[in-house]
Design a protein around this motif. Structure first.
Motif, PDB file in Angstrom:
ATOM      1  N   ALA A 145      -5.936  -8.238  40.411  1.00  0.00           N
ATOM      2  CA  ALA A 145      -4.644  -7.559  40.292  1.00  0.00           C
ATOM      3  C   ALA A 145      -4.789  -6.042  40.297  1.00  0.00           C
ATOM      4  N   TRP A 146      -5.966  -5.574  39.891  1.00  0.00           N
ATOM      5  CA  TRP A 146      -6.203  -4.130  39.807  1.00  0.00           C
ATOM      6  C   TRP A 146      -6.729  -3.575  41.131  1.00  0.00           C
ATOM      7  N   ASP A 147      -6.846  -4.420  42.153  1.00  0.00           N
ATOM      8  CA  ASP A 147      -7.287  -3.949  43.464  1.00  0.00           C
ATOM      9  C   ASP A 147      -6.085  -3.354  44.189  1.00  0.00           C
ATOM     10  N   ILE A 148      -6.051  -2.030  44.210  1.00  0.00           N
ATOM     11  CA  ILE A 148      -4.868  -1.334  44.726  1.00  0.00           C
ATOM     12  C   ILE A 148      -5.104  -0.814  46.143  1.00  0.00           C
ATOM     13  N   SER A 149      -6.139  -1.361  46.807  1.00  0.00           N
ATOM     14  CA  SER A 149      -6.584  -0.714  48.036  1.00  0.00           C
ATOM     15  C   SER A 149      -5.701  -0.918  49.274  1.00  0.00           C
ATOM     16  N   GLU A 150      -4.811  -1.867  49.277  1.00  0.00           N
ATOM     17  CA  GLU A 150      -4.013  -2.084  50.495  1.00  0.00           C
ATOM     18  C   GLU A 150      -2.521  -2.177  50.175  1.00  0.00           C
ATOM     19  N   GLY A 151      -1.718  -2.030  51.173  1.00  0.00           N
ATOM     20  CA  GLY A 151      -0.261  -2.163  51.010  1.00  0.00           C
ATOM     21  C   GLY A 151       0.116  -3.636  50.904  1.00  0.00           C
ATOM     22  N   ALA A 152      -0.302  -4.245  49.810  1.00  0.00           N
ATOM     23  CA  ALA A 152      -0.169  -5.706  49.709  1.00  0.00           C
ATOM     24  C   ALA A 152       1.285  -6.161  49.570  1.00  0.00           C
ATOM     25  N   VAL A 153       2.123  -5.342  48.951  1.00  0.00           N
ATOM     26  CA  VAL A 153       3.495  -5.815  48.727  1.00  0.00           C
ATOM     27  C   VAL A 153       4.198  -6.067  50.054  1.00  0.00           C
ATOM     28  N   ASP A 154       4.128  -5.100  50.955  1.00  0.00           N
ATOM     29  CA  ASP A 154       4.789  -5.314  52.246  1.00  0.00           C
ATOM     30  C   ASP A 154       4.196  -6.516  52.978  1.00  0.00           C
ATOM     31  N   ALA A 155       2.884  -6.726  52.807  1.00  0.00           N
ATOM     32  CA  ALA A 155       2.223  -7.831  53.523  1.00  0.00           C
ATOM     33  C   ALA A 155       2.690  -9.209  53.051  1.00  0.00           C
ATOM     34  N   VAL A 156       3.182  -9.294  51.793  1.00  0.00           N
ATOM     35  CA  VAL A 156       3.599 -10.617  51.321  1.00  0.00           C
ATOM     36  C   VAL A 156       5.107 -10.867  51.492  1.00  0.00           C
ATOM     37  N   LEU A 157       5.829  -9.843  51.900  1.00  0.00           N
ATOM     38  CA  LEU A 157       7.273 -10.025  52.091  1.00  0.00           C
ATOM     39  C   LEU A 157       7.524 -10.857  53.343  1.00  0.00           C
ATOM     40  N   PRO A 158       8.699 -11.439  53.467  1.00  0.00           N
ATOM     41  CA  PRO A 158       9.007 -12.214  54.678  1.00  0.00           C
ATOM     42  C   PRO A 158       8.702 -11.392  55.929  1.00  0.00           C
ATOM     43  N   GLY A 159       7.986 -11.994  56.861  1.00  0.00           N
ATOM     44  CA  GLY A 159       7.592 -11.281  58.081  1.00  0.00           C
ATOM     45  C   GLY A 159       6.241 -10.603  57.949  1.00  0.00           C
ATOM     46  N   GLY A 160       5.722 -10.482  56.733  1.00  0.00           N
ATOM     47  CA  GLY A 160       4.436  -9.813  56.507  1.00  0.00           C
ATOM     48  C   GLY A 160       3.260 -10.732  56.813  1.00  0.00           C
ATOM     49  N   SER A 161       2.074 -10.123  56.997  1.00  0.00           N
ATOM     50  CA  SER A 161       0.889 -10.882  57.413  1.00  0.00           C
ATOM     51  C   SER A 161       0.445 -11.922  56.373  1.00  0.00           C
ATOM     52  N   PHE A 195       4.713  -9.441  37.814  1.00  0.00           N
ATOM     53  CA  PHE A 195       4.723  -8.069  38.368  1.00  0.00           C
ATOM     54  C   PHE A 195       5.171  -7.031  37.338  1.00  0.00           C
ATOM     55  N   HIS A 196       4.519  -7.108  36.177  1.00  0.00           N
ATOM     56  CA  HIS A 196       4.888  -6.219  35.074  1.00  0.00           C
ATOM     57  C   HIS A 196       4.288  -4.817  35.270  1.00  0.00           C
ATOM     58  N   GLU A 197       4.759  -3.885  34.482  1.00  0.00           N
ATOM     59  CA  GLU A 197       4.224  -2.507  34.446  1.00  0.00           C
ATOM     60  C   GLU A 197       4.159  -1.879  35.834  1.00  0.00           C
ATOM     61  N   MET A 198       5.203  -2.091  36.602  1.00  0.00           N
ATOM     62  CA  MET A 198       5.231  -1.592  37.994  1.00  0.00           C
ATOM     63  C   MET A 198       5.332  -0.066  38.060  1.00  0.00           C
ATOM     64  N   ASN A 199       5.687   0.578  36.940  1.00  0.00           N
ATOM     65  CA  ASN A 199       5.718   2.044  36.941  1.00  0.00           C
ATOM     66  C   ASN A 199       4.361   2.642  36.577  1.00  0.00           C
ATOM     67  N   TRP A 204      -1.613  -3.809  42.085  1.00  0.00           N
ATOM     68  CA  TRP A 204      -1.277  -3.644  43.508  1.00  0.00           C
ATOM     69  C   TRP A 204       0.225  -3.568  43.758  1.00  0.00           C
ATOM     70  N   TRP A 205       1.035  -4.024  42.811  1.00  0.00           N
ATOM     71  CA  TRP A 205       2.488  -3.919  42.955  1.00  0.00           C
ATOM     72  C   TRP A 205       3.020  -2.659  42.280  1.00  0.00           C
ATOM     73  N   GLY A 206       2.124  -1.783  41.814  1.00  0.00           N
ATOM     74  CA  GLY A 206       2.538  -0.633  41.010  1.00  0.00           C
ATOM     75  C   GLY A 206       2.966   0.570  41.838  1.00  0.00           C
ATOM     76  N   ILE A 207       3.448   1.548  41.093  1.00  0.00           N
ATOM     77  CA  ILE A 207       3.918   2.794  41.683  1.00  0.00           C
ATOM     78  C   ILE A 207       2.752   3.424  42.466  1.00  0.00           C
ATOM     79  N   THR A 210       3.350   0.993  46.594  1.00  0.00           N
ATOM     80  CA  THR A 210       4.467   0.395  47.324  1.00  0.00           C
ATOM     81  C   THR A 210       5.719   1.197  46.988  1.00  0.00           C
ATOM     82  N   SER A 211       6.787   0.954  47.738  1.00  0.00           N
ATOM     83  CA  SER A 211       8.033   1.654  47.407  1.00  0.00           C
ATOM     84  C   SER A 211       8.830   0.792  46.424  1.00  0.00           C
ATOM     85  N   ALA A 212       9.755   1.441  45.728  1.00  0.00           N
ATOM     86  CA  ALA A 212      10.605   0.702  44.789  1.00  0.00           C
ATOM     87  C   ALA A 212      11.397  -0.367  45.548  1.00  0.00           C
ATOM     88  N   GLU A 213      11.775  -0.021  46.762  1.00  0.00           N
ATOM     89  CA  GLU A 213      12.566  -0.968  47.557  1.00  0.00           C
ATOM     90  C   GLU A 213      11.742  -2.227  47.887  1.00  0.00           C
TER      91      GLU A 213
END
Ligand code: BMA
Length: 396
Positions: A145-161, A195-199, A204-207, A210-213
């Protein structure tokens, strides 16, 4: 007046008092307020209603991994550091699912999932409240969970890799949550806190990662998938940012908020403000935390949600009177802060097999044990043996 009529009179006056209180409480007037899962079980709805009522007078006390291990013991039936120091089990049990998505038999802290299921059932059957968090691995890199190296949030959204991978992980969670049942088939209500403590910057889901959106989309997809596709009926969803002290403006607390249709409970995780660490807390740390809690409570009430203090603690309970001198003061200083439904402190890691000096409840003989007992005896704080039945719908 005989004993019976005296009791009847007392009952009448307390009912009158209760109805006056509830009439003056704007939240209770919002009759359309309810849980976000329309098909939630009776027990799940009853829990929501009861937490919402009880919080006006009481705060439940919770502990993470309470039954799995303590500082000096591991996996021994019936044990709990909270109970051994205070005489009662906690009222709220926090559990953690990290690694379940990989098909592991144990979570990232070495807790066996079958045993966890047993402890969840045990705590529920004694009347306790169950909350589950998830330090979910990074679905793109395979790191934690602490691996922040990639834009993982966008990748898991519908349409993402990695959308399909993500959904299969949610399937694993859904199986676990759906199988939390007692022998008579009752599904155990769970306060699910993903997905707690996003701020904060550490997940990887943190500020910053990824974007808030995108975060909001991640949350909405998760809820829609679990609630509408998997048809889970025993979940209440908890949104829980980290310390308000981290934010430029406290209103930013809601930057990631996915909307009222996707959240039942609003929580705050905050370890540092009350002891003034990192300069959090300003001149009067207790007052600052109390103010933050009070603000969150009022914001949650405006939205028809239940406010909670979802994570806190003083590691190794270094401050001997932390429980009554800091935590209780922060909860009680501002009247609105008192209306949090529960406070949960983090885990008591076993010092031999896990982490040393990573515990938040004093074990018997610890310098802070006496103060913990004083905290437990405060009339506003509920441990498990003080609880009313939270799973029967209160009368109107
Ligand atoms: C953290 C620490 C870690 C643990 C994680 C998940 O805050 O306690 O040691 O792995 O929570 O429980």
């Amino acid at each position: 007046m005989n004993q019976t009529s005296l009791s009847a009179l007392l009952l009448f006056f307390s009912a009158l008092l209760f109805s006056c209180n509830s009439n003056s409480n704007p939240l209770q007037q919002e009759s359309e307020r309810s849980v976000i899962s329309p098909n939630a079980t009776y027990e799940t709805k009853a829990l929501f209603e009861n937490l919402d009522r009880i919080r006006h007078e009481y705060t439940l006390f919770g502990h993470q991994d309470a039954l799995a291990y303590g500082v000096h013991w591991l996996d021994e039936p019936g044990r709990s550091d909270v109970k051994e120091t205070s005489g009662s089990y906690p009222a709220v049990y926090g559990w953690e699912l990290g690694d379940i998505e990989l098909g592991a038999s144990e979570n990232l802290d070495g807790v066996n999932f079958d045993s966890m299921r047993g402890w969840i059932i045990e705590g529920f059957e004694r009347g306790g409240v169950i909350t589950i968090g998830w330090h979910m691995n990074n679905p793109v890199t395979g790191g934690n969970a602490w691996d922040i190296s990639e834009g993982a949030v966008d990748a898991v959204l519908p349409g993402g890799s990695h959308h399909d991978t993500f959904n299969t992980w949610l399937d694993v969670f859904a199986d676990f949550a759906d199988n939390l049942t007692t022998e008579d088939g009752t599904k155990i209500p769970v306060l699910f806190r993903p997905f707690h403590e996003m701020n904060g910057t550490w997940f990887w889901w943190g500020i910053d990662h990824t974007s808030a959106e995108s975060y909001q989309k991640l949350w909405r997809h998760t809820v829609a998938y679990l609630r509408d596709e998997k048809k889970l009926t025993n979940l209440l969803y908890v949104y829980s940012p980290d310390a308000i002290s981290r934010l430029e403006r406290k209103e930013d607390f809601f930057n990631w908020y996915p909307g009222d249709d996707y959240v039942d409970i609003i929580g705050l995780d905050d370890y540092h403000t009350v002891i003034g660490r990192f300069g959090f807390g300003g001149e009067d740390p207790v007052a600052t935390l109390s103010h933050h809690l009070a603000w969150m409570v009022e914001e949650a009430e405006k939205r028809g949600k239940i406010p909670v203090f979802s994570e806190t603690g003083d590691e190794t309970v270094q401050t001997e009177d932390w429980y009554t001198g800091k935590l209780l003061q922060a909860i009680q200083k501002e009247p609105a802060a008192r209306r949090i439904a529960y406070v949960l402190v983090w885990r008591n890691a076993n010092e031999s097999v896990d982490r040393e000096d990573h515990y938040y409840v004093p074990y018997p003989g610890h310098p802070a044990a006496e103060d913990f007992i004083r905290f437990r005896n405060d009339p506003s704080i509920l441990f498990e043996d003080d609880l009313p039945d939270l799973y029967v719908m209160p009368a109107e």
